[in-house]
Design an enzyme around this catalytic site. Sequence first.
Site, PDB file in Angstrom:
ATOM      1  N   ASN A  11       0.860  -1.179   0.000  1.00 37.07           N
ATOM      2  CA  ASN A  11       0.000   0.000   0.000  1.00 37.07           C
ATOM      3  C   ASN A  11       0.903   1.238   0.000  1.00 37.07           C
ATOM      4  O   ASN A  11       1.391   1.664   1.039  1.00 37.07           O
ATOM      5  CB  ASN A  11      -0.847  -0.098   1.277  1.00 37.07           C
ATOM      6  CG  ASN A  11      -1.865   0.991   1.403  1.00 37.07           C
ATOM      7  OD1 ASN A  11      -1.837   1.964   0.656  1.00 37.07           O
ATOM      8  ND2 ASN A  11      -2.756   0.841   2.371  1.00 37.07           N
ATOM      9  N   ARG A 119      -1.993  -1.560  -4.172  1.00 33.20           N
ATOM     10  CA  ARG A 119      -3.118  -0.630  -4.070  1.00 33.20           C
ATOM     11  C   ARG A 119      -2.928   0.526  -5.053  1.00 33.20           C
ATOM     12  O   ARG A 119      -1.881   1.173  -5.067  1.00 33.20           O
ATOM     13  CB  ARG A 119      -3.201  -0.057  -2.669  1.00 33.20           C
ATOM     14  CG  ARG A 119      -4.306   0.952  -2.527  1.00 33.20           C
ATOM     15  CD  ARG A 119      -4.215   1.670  -1.206  1.00 33.20           C
ATOM     16  NE  ARG A 119      -5.345   2.563  -1.047  1.00 33.20           N
ATOM     17  CZ  ARG A 119      -5.488   3.364  -0.010  1.00 33.20           C
ATOM     18  NH1 ARG A 119      -4.606   3.376   0.947  1.00 33.20           N
ATOM     19  NH2 ARG A 119      -6.531   4.172   0.071  1.00 33.20           N
ATOM     20  N   HIS A 208     -11.013   5.648  -0.760  1.00 33.00           N
ATOM     21  CA  HIS A 208     -11.111   4.773   0.419  1.00 33.00           C
ATOM     22  C   HIS A 208     -11.988   3.540   0.147  1.00 33.00           C
ATOM     23  O   HIS A 208     -12.540   2.940   1.065  1.00 33.00           O
ATOM     24  CB  HIS A 208     -11.695   5.521   1.639  1.00 33.00           C
ATOM     25  CG  HIS A 208     -10.771   6.540   2.209  1.00 33.00           C
ATOM     26  ND1 HIS A 208     -11.195   7.792   2.626  1.00 33.00           N
ATOM     27  CD2 HIS A 208      -9.441   6.509   2.435  1.00 33.00           C
ATOM     28  CE1 HIS A 208     -10.164   8.476   3.082  1.00 33.00           C
ATOM     29  NE2 HIS A 208      -9.086   7.733   2.973  1.00 33.00           N
ATOM     30  N   HIS A 233     -14.834   6.966   7.359  1.00 35.33           N
ATOM     31  CA  HIS A 233     -13.416   6.592   7.366  1.00 35.33           C
ATOM     32  C   HIS A 233     -12.627   7.860   7.685  1.00 35.33           C
ATOM     33  O   HIS A 233     -12.413   8.712   6.814  1.00 35.33           O
ATOM     34  CB  HIS A 233     -12.991   6.000   6.019  1.00 35.33           C
ATOM     35  CG  HIS A 233     -11.534   5.618   5.998  1.00 35.33           C
ATOM     36  ND1 HIS A 233     -11.087   4.334   5.829  1.00 35.33           N
ATOM     37  CD2 HIS A 233     -10.423   6.377   6.155  1.00 35.33           C
ATOM     38  CE1 HIS A 233      -9.768   4.312   5.896  1.00 35.33           C
ATOM     39  NE2 HIS A 233      -9.334   5.546   6.074  1.00 35.33           N
ATOM     40  N   GLY A 235      -9.230   9.251   8.789  1.00 30.30           N
ATOM     41  CA  GLY A 235      -7.790   9.123   9.027  1.00 30.30           C
ATOM     42  C   GLY A 235      -7.159  10.458   8.682  1.00 30.30           C
ATOM     43  O   GLY A 235      -7.816  11.499   8.812  1.00 30.30           O
ATOM     44  N   ARG A 266      -6.331  18.964   4.322  1.00 31.69           N
ATOM     45  CA  ARG A 266      -7.191  19.365   3.199  1.00 31.69           C
ATOM     46  C   ARG A 266      -8.425  20.105   3.707  1.00 31.69           C
ATOM     47  O   ARG A 266      -8.979  19.742   4.743  1.00 31.69           O
ATOM     48  CB  ARG A 266      -7.646  18.150   2.389  1.00 31.69           C
ATOM     49  CG  ARG A 266      -6.525  17.397   1.740  1.00 31.69           C
ATOM     50  CD  ARG A 266      -7.084  16.317   0.805  1.00 31.69           C
ATOM     51  NE  ARG A 266      -6.048  15.400   0.404  1.00 31.69           N
ATOM     52  CZ  ARG A 266      -6.057  14.079   0.666  1.00 31.69           C
ATOM     53  NH1 ARG A 266      -7.067  13.532   1.307  1.00 31.69           N
ATOM     54  NH2 ARG A 266      -5.068  13.328   0.274  1.00 31.69           N
ATOM     55  N   GLU A 356     -11.451   5.158  14.782  1.00 33.68           N
ATOM     56  CA  GLU A 356     -11.260   4.005  15.664  1.00 33.68           C
ATOM     57  C   GLU A 356     -10.804   4.408  17.058  1.00 33.68           C
ATOM     58  O   GLU A 356     -11.070   3.715  18.030  1.00 33.68           O
ATOM     59  CB  GLU A 356     -10.185   3.067  15.068  1.00 33.68           C
ATOM     60  CG  GLU A 356     -10.648   2.355  13.815  1.00 33.68           C
ATOM     61  CD  GLU A 356      -9.489   1.715  13.053  1.00 33.68           C
ATOM     62  OE1 GLU A 356      -8.451   1.416  13.660  1.00 33.68           O
ATOM     63  OE2 GLU A 356      -9.635   1.530  11.839  1.00 33.68           O
ATOM     64  N   GLU A 420      -7.067  -2.597   5.136  1.00 34.77           N
ATOM     65  CA  GLU A 420      -7.049  -2.523   3.677  1.00 34.77           C
ATOM     66  C   GLU A 420      -6.153  -3.602   3.063  1.00 34.77           C
ATOM     67  O   GLU A 420      -6.477  -4.175   2.024  1.00 34.77           O
ATOM     68  CB  GLU A 420      -6.590  -1.123   3.237  1.00 34.77           C
ATOM     69  CG  GLU A 420      -7.682  -0.079   3.469  1.00 34.77           C
ATOM     70  CD  GLU A 420      -7.169   1.323   3.700  1.00 34.77           C
ATOM     71  OE1 GLU A 420      -6.231   1.498   4.506  1.00 34.77           O
ATOM     72  OE2 GLU A 420      -7.697   2.259   3.082  1.00 34.77           O
TER      73      GLU A 420
END
Length: 433
Positions: A11, A119, A208, A233, A235, A266, A356, A420
């Site tokens: 990844n 990935r 994602h 998701h 992260g 971002r 998480e 992933e």
Amino acid sequence: MPEAINIISVNCGSSSIKFSIFKILEKSVKNNPLLNIERTGFGKIEEIGTPFGEYHFETKNKNYAAKLNFKNHIEAINFMLRKLGLHHNSSNSSNIKIKEFRKNGLNASALKIDIVAHRFVNGGKYFNEPIIASKKNIVKLSKLDELAPLHNPSSLKGLEIMAEYMPNAKQVCIFDTAFHKNIPLCAKLYPIPIDYYIKYNIKKFGFHGISYSYINEILNLNRGAIKKIAVCHLGNGASICAIKNGASIDTSMGYTPLEGLMMGTRSGNLDPSIPFILQEKLNISGSEMYNILNKKSGVLGISGKTYDFKELLNYKDKYSKLAFKMYAYRVIKFIGQYAASMNGLDALVFTGGIGENSSLLRKEVGGNLSYLGIKIDNKKNKEASQYFQTFNAHGKIKVNKSIKSIGTGKTPVFVIHTDEERQMASEALNLVF
Ligand code: ADP
């Protein structure tokens, strides 16, 4: 093929590489591979291109770590292959300075890899399913760089190096965008002249997707089919996906990962006129503006302190507190949007490093969703984070219906550790066998 099949999932990020090695018995491969693959090792290379590079690799009983200065992904991957005993030349023949600081009996063993799963963030117009990296496909992959300039070129580099060193292994590419392929046009298109879609394929790709596929499958295995799910998701990059009857029907990232939620660096959504106005005021170019929105905005832009969410929680000044509020507010709004898009919500899921681990964020978000039947239980919410801090990534996944809601309302709220690399290995096996 041998009795046991070894797969490595790679990844490649813009400045990091995560990798995991899995094993599966040949006789089990036709059953759901996700249930039968066993992780035998995993590692990480961080801060590639800086003087602060680090390499980690661990198996169930052993671990190895070193500080290195990797100039680029090529050096990092070469080092990884040497350490795993997969390189033509397993000694450290390069001129990289290694400072080993944790070495617990790990030597390069003669591991034989049968499948490499790579990935790719964006499959563009060519790829909506996992593929074998044939010569023809590699040419197409090289045309996708501009769609994911921070990710696709490193993934392709990784693929080329690994194909060279492991000519007998099947090289498989897995795409994040594939999970979003069936988003209906009304959600996928932007209200700009239709020619831009027809001629230039300007549309929502979504990202994602590998993580969303995994979460969807884990929920399905543990709780049976759930019709309307919103998965957050969260992260360093963050997005939300509306999954209806097992398929993505909308997601917050768009043509690029800049759209949607506020993220570490971002901006996510803003009035589209703002960049033009700021460009004039600051007398800067379009690419400088783009860089500000991608690298200097979000949590970092508002707090002025950090892009890292865990660190943010340690700051008590007003802009750091505001960054937390703004982050949570945007998550709350998107969940509401997707409940509207799906005409209801049957489950809410938090995943990714923040989803998480931050019970505080989950509490803040959940506290504003009582209209959807969500009520977060404080004790269960805190325990969920502790569970993930001790999460054991080795071995097989356990399906024992153990995934419990952290809420007491009618709509369950789950905290699920995403994986992933495991999903990639499973998809690669499904393609090859
Ligand atoms: P990536 O998108 O790079 O894969 P991750 O999914 O690993 O990122 O998430 C990284 C984010 O998770 C960082 O902002 C980090 O600070 C945050 N995070 C990790 N642990 C915690 C924690 N205990 N509390 C709050 N945030 C956390």
